[in-house]
Design a protein around this motif. Structure first.
Motif, PDB file in Angstrom:
ATOM      1  N   GLU A   1      -5.577  -3.213   3.034  1.00  0.00           N
ATOM      2  CA  GLU A   1      -4.341  -3.865   3.460  1.00  0.00           C
ATOM      3  C   GLU A   1      -3.440  -2.893   4.216  1.00  0.00           C
ATOM      4  O   GLU A   1      -2.779  -3.262   5.188  1.00  0.00           O
ATOM      5  N   LYS A   2      -3.424  -1.655   3.781  1.00  0.00           N
ATOM      6  CA  LYS A   2      -2.581  -0.647   4.429  1.00  0.00           C
ATOM      7  C   LYS A   2      -2.962  -0.462   5.884  1.00  0.00           C
ATOM      8  O   LYS A   2      -2.096  -0.230   6.744  1.00  0.00           O
ATOM      9  N   TYR A   3      -4.262  -0.558   6.153  1.00  0.00           N
ATOM     10  CA  TYR A   3      -4.735  -0.328   7.523  1.00  0.00           C
ATOM     11  C   TYR A   3      -5.278  -1.612   8.144  1.00  0.00           C
ATOM     12  O   TYR A   3      -6.146  -1.562   9.014  1.00  0.00           O
TER      13      TYR A   3
ATOM     14  N   TRP B   1      -5.549   1.927  12.976  1.00  0.00           N
ATOM     15  CA  TRP B   1      -4.886   3.233  13.104  1.00  0.00           C
ATOM     16  C   TRP B   1      -5.275   3.844  14.432  1.00  0.00           C
ATOM     17  O   TRP B   1      -6.447   3.787  14.837  1.00  0.00           O
TER      18      TRP B   1
ATOM     19  N   ALA C   1      -5.998  -2.260  -1.602  1.00  0.00           N
ATOM     20  CA  ALA C   1      -4.726  -1.714  -1.131  1.00  0.00           C
ATOM     21  C   ALA C   1      -4.930  -0.860   0.118  1.00  0.00           C
ATOM     22  O   ALA C   1      -4.113  -0.892   1.053  1.00  0.00           O
ATOM     23  N   TRP C   2      -6.015  -0.106   0.149  1.00  0.00           N
ATOM     24  CA  TRP C   2      -6.326   0.727   1.328  1.00  0.00           C
ATOM     25  C   TRP C   2      -6.609  -0.149   2.545  1.00  0.00           C
ATOM     26  O   TRP C   2      -6.118   0.119   3.648  1.00  0.00           O
TER      27      TRP C   2
END
Length: 717
Positions: free
Chosen positions: A702-704, A708, A699-700
């Motif tokens: 995929e989030k990034y 960033w 999930a981490w």
């Protein structure tokens, strides 16, 4: 002999090499009986799906089983082994003992239907099987008569027995057990406690250097001692005494009058974490005689079948971070010490005598793969079994176990990159699998293919090997996001072995790279000691080089790189993001961030400074800081998830918390994930937590996935 590196797979370090092979620890659930029912499958929970789910998912972890500790009978006819199957109701691996007929392949349950059972050991005549089991409560010693099928509990012990060893005549069983002591006491509460009052718990006072241990918690006062009990029942008798740990495995002399064991009985045993000698114990009188005396660990004594020699493993302690363990023999009185493998650049793990007393079988790792060799007394070496596995389920570590019958038939645990360890049998030729513990899962699940790749390091050209786990159904030429997954240890090795983490990542569409940078074992002592007093360091270049190789092969997307790793892999993950911004996101798991705090709070305080950095923190504070990933946190611009077990005493929780806090103060995207109740070695022991941890990392990432960009710096006033 298992490499006991500080941050290793499941067997973690307290010595700079492979210390002697100990028999498997009691499973975590062994402290209390488990329900009298088989492990319940995750598939039994039901689903709204209209067809089978082909991807490997977190729910599938509950359907996995693995074979361990295969013990072949003296005549080679049967194999007793431990089957560890995940149970969805207790969220644990349940251990049971099964018996395999090597001729027909038929399996019969032996123990564990009413609790956990482990450590099966055959009597010399092969007619009985000793084991430990929690049936009825705490772990006790049991014996089963194979022909009649009757089992008898021999003991009612206060703590778990280990290192079970039958006497040559089959009349007695030796074992080791913790004998508890009273801890130190200073002061006491007032004596005027009113009846019914609820006061606070009494003070806890500790005076041991290592006062807590990973997976154990705060150490109970006491010492491991050797006992013997009649094999048909009766009162156990304590054989060793004194303020020292007398440990196994233990081995009987052929006349049954002497036991051989390992201990550090020197006054400085607390501050010398490596030393250990082999002792002879007179069973009748209790007198103890040292047989070895060098500076370094001597362990795993085994008496030859003809009773003339004692084999053992060990090395000279040169205060290096890593040493190969050699195979030695000596006479029964301790004279005539001889190294059989002075030029064999591998480390011996478990050993067992050939029945003819002319050689010794030894397990070892070679380039990420585990093998068994027969080492002759003349120093000759030939492989007799390959493809061992069983170093764990979550990550693809080397490992496994074996045993040998009188007719040289070998039982061992072995699997493939897409199949967890099974029981295998070999005699004079190719091996054959006797179990298929995950047949139902393999019938419906698509696992990612695993390929070996290699590259010359950009630092100095040294060859670096790794294994790529591809997404199921991968199409050649298609670039996919890559996760660099770094092993712990750092003195350990990955190989072509089954890994739930890697398969979960691959099922989500990632290629996963499991690499062996310098410092890894199985490539010779010099390669491992490339990081001696220099860790982390040039291993960084090895990892970046093999990532570039995966890109060069057309598999890895250079714009979608991610990095994670546990323990030593957590160290290198946090070191990497302090050196480069190439990775979109990172997830260091149970890392060391600050070598000063690590050296003084972890459960190996006498080891880290002297062996890994060559000093104590107050002697060379600048060295400790220079090797600490925290020294590079000012460079980090990579979104970084920090993961740790809440009861980690190997790389304590404070390490992860320091890094998380520093990243937050710098404004770098971060989150702290704690795994409740998890130790360092047990962070993936509970299937639900293992699945959730992998899901959190995905999930981490995929989030990034898109990266960033740090906000512009505020203008100076």
């Amino acid at each position: 002999m298992r490499n006991m590196a500080l941050f290793g797979a499941s067997l973690l370090f307290l010595s700079p090499c492979a210390a002697a092979a100990q028999e498997p620890e009691a499973p975590a659930e062994a402290s209390a009986a488990t329900p009298a029912q088989p492990a319940m499958s995750g598939a039994a929970a039901g689903s709204a799906r209209t067809g089978p789910e082909r991807r490997f998912t977190g729910e599938d972890l509950f359907d996995l089983a693995i074979a361990a500790d295969p013990q072949i009978s003296p005549d080679g006819r049967h194999i007793a082994y431990v089957r560890r199957a995940n149970d969805i109701m207790s969220d644990k691996a349940v251990s049971t003992i099964w018996l395999i007929d090597t001729q027909t392949g038929a399996e019969t349950p032996v123990a564990g239907q009413d609790g956990s059972a482990f450590s099966p050991r055959w009597s010399p005549d092969g007619k009985r099987l000793a084991y430990a089991a929690t049936e009825g409560g705490s772990p006790q010693l049991w014996v089963r008569w194979i022909d009649g099928g009757e089992a008898v509990r021999l003991t009612g012990l206060p703590t778990s027995p280990s290192s079970l060893a039958w006497s040559p005549d089959g009349r007695s069983i030796a074992y080791t057990m913790l004998v508890k002591d009273e801890g130190p006491k200073l002061g006491k509460a007032p004596a005027n406690k009113p009846e019914g009052a609820k006061w606070a718990e009494p003070l806890e006072t500790y005076d041991l250097l290592t006062y807590r241990a990973d997976g154990e918690g705060y150490v109970e006062p006491g010492f491991e001692k050797i006992f013997v009990v009649p094999a048909t029942g009766g009162a156990p008798r304590q054989l060793t005494f004194g303020p020292y740990h007398d440990t196994g495995p233990v081995s009987w002399a052929r006349d049954g009058r002497t036991l051989y064991f390992v201990a550090n009985r020197k006054p400085d045993w607390q501050t010398d974490p490596v030393d250990g000698e082999i002792y002879a114990l007179d069973v009748a009188s209790g007198s103890v005689t040292p047989l070895t005396d060098r500076n370094g660990p001597d362990a795993n004594p085994l008496v030859s079948p003809n009773g003339q020699l004692i084999a053992y493993v060990g090395f000279d302690d040169n205060l290096r971070a890593y040493e190969n363990a050699g195979i030695y023999v000596m006479n029964r009185d301790g004279s005539g010490h001889r190294n059989l493998t002075p030029s064999w650049d591998f480390s011996a793990d478990a050993i067992q005598w050939d029945s003819d007393s002319g050689g010794i079988y030894a397990q070892y790792d070679d380039h990420g793969e585990t093998r068994v060799a027969r080492v002759g007394l003349d120093g000759s070496v030939r492989d007799v079994a390959t493809g061992l596995s069983g170093g764990g389920l979550d990550r693809p570590y080397t490992g496994g176990s074996f045993s040998v019958a009188d007719n040289d038939a070998i039982a061992f645990t072995g699997g493939t990159a897409t199949r967890p360890a099974e029981v295998q049998y070999a005699r004079g030729g190719d091996a054959r699998m006797l179990t298929d513990l995950n047949r139902s899962l393999r019938a419906v699940k698509a696992f990612g293919e695993v390929r070996k790749i290699s590259v010359g390091s950009s630092h100095d050209g040294k060859p670096i090997e790794g294994w790529l786990t591809l997404p199921p159904g991968y199409t050649e030429g298609r670039r996919v996001p890559l996760i660099l997954e770094i092993h712990g240890g750092p003195f350990a090795a990955y190989g072509p072995h089954f890994s739930t983490d890697n398969q979960l990542y691959a099922a989500a569409g990632y290629a996963v790279l499991s690499a062996n940078p310098r410092g890894s074992t199985s490539y010779g002592a010099a390669f491992a000691n490339e990081i001696d007093k220099a860790y982390p360091g040039n291993d960084y270049f090895d990892l970046i080089s093999i990532v570039d190789r995966a890109i060069e092969l057309g598999i890895a997307d250079p714009d979608a790189l991610f990095v994670t790793g546990g323990s030593g892999g957590g160290v290198l993950t946090s070191w990497i993001v302090g050196k480069t911004n190439r990775f979109k996101a990172a997830a260091p798991q149970k890392p060391v961030i600050n070598w000063t705090t690590q050296a003084l709070t972890a459960d190996g305080p006498a080891f880290f400074g002297p062996y890994w950095l060559g000093a104590m923190p107050w002697e060379k504070p600048e060295l400790f800081w220079a090797r600490s990933p925290l020294s590079l946190v000012g460079n980090v611009a990579t979104p970084t998830l920090v993961v740790v077990g809440s009861e980690d005493y190997r790389t304590p929780v404070s390490e992860a918390e320091q890094y998380y806090t520093a990243l937050r103060l710098r404004g770098v995207p971060t989150a702290l994930v704690k795994v409740p109740g998890a130790s360092h070695g047990g962070i993936a022991a509970r299937p639900s937590q293992s699945a959730a941890k992998a899901a959190a990392i995905l999930a981490w990432f995929e989030k990034y996935r898109g990266g960033w960009t740090p906000p512009p710096a505020s203008p100076a006033n």
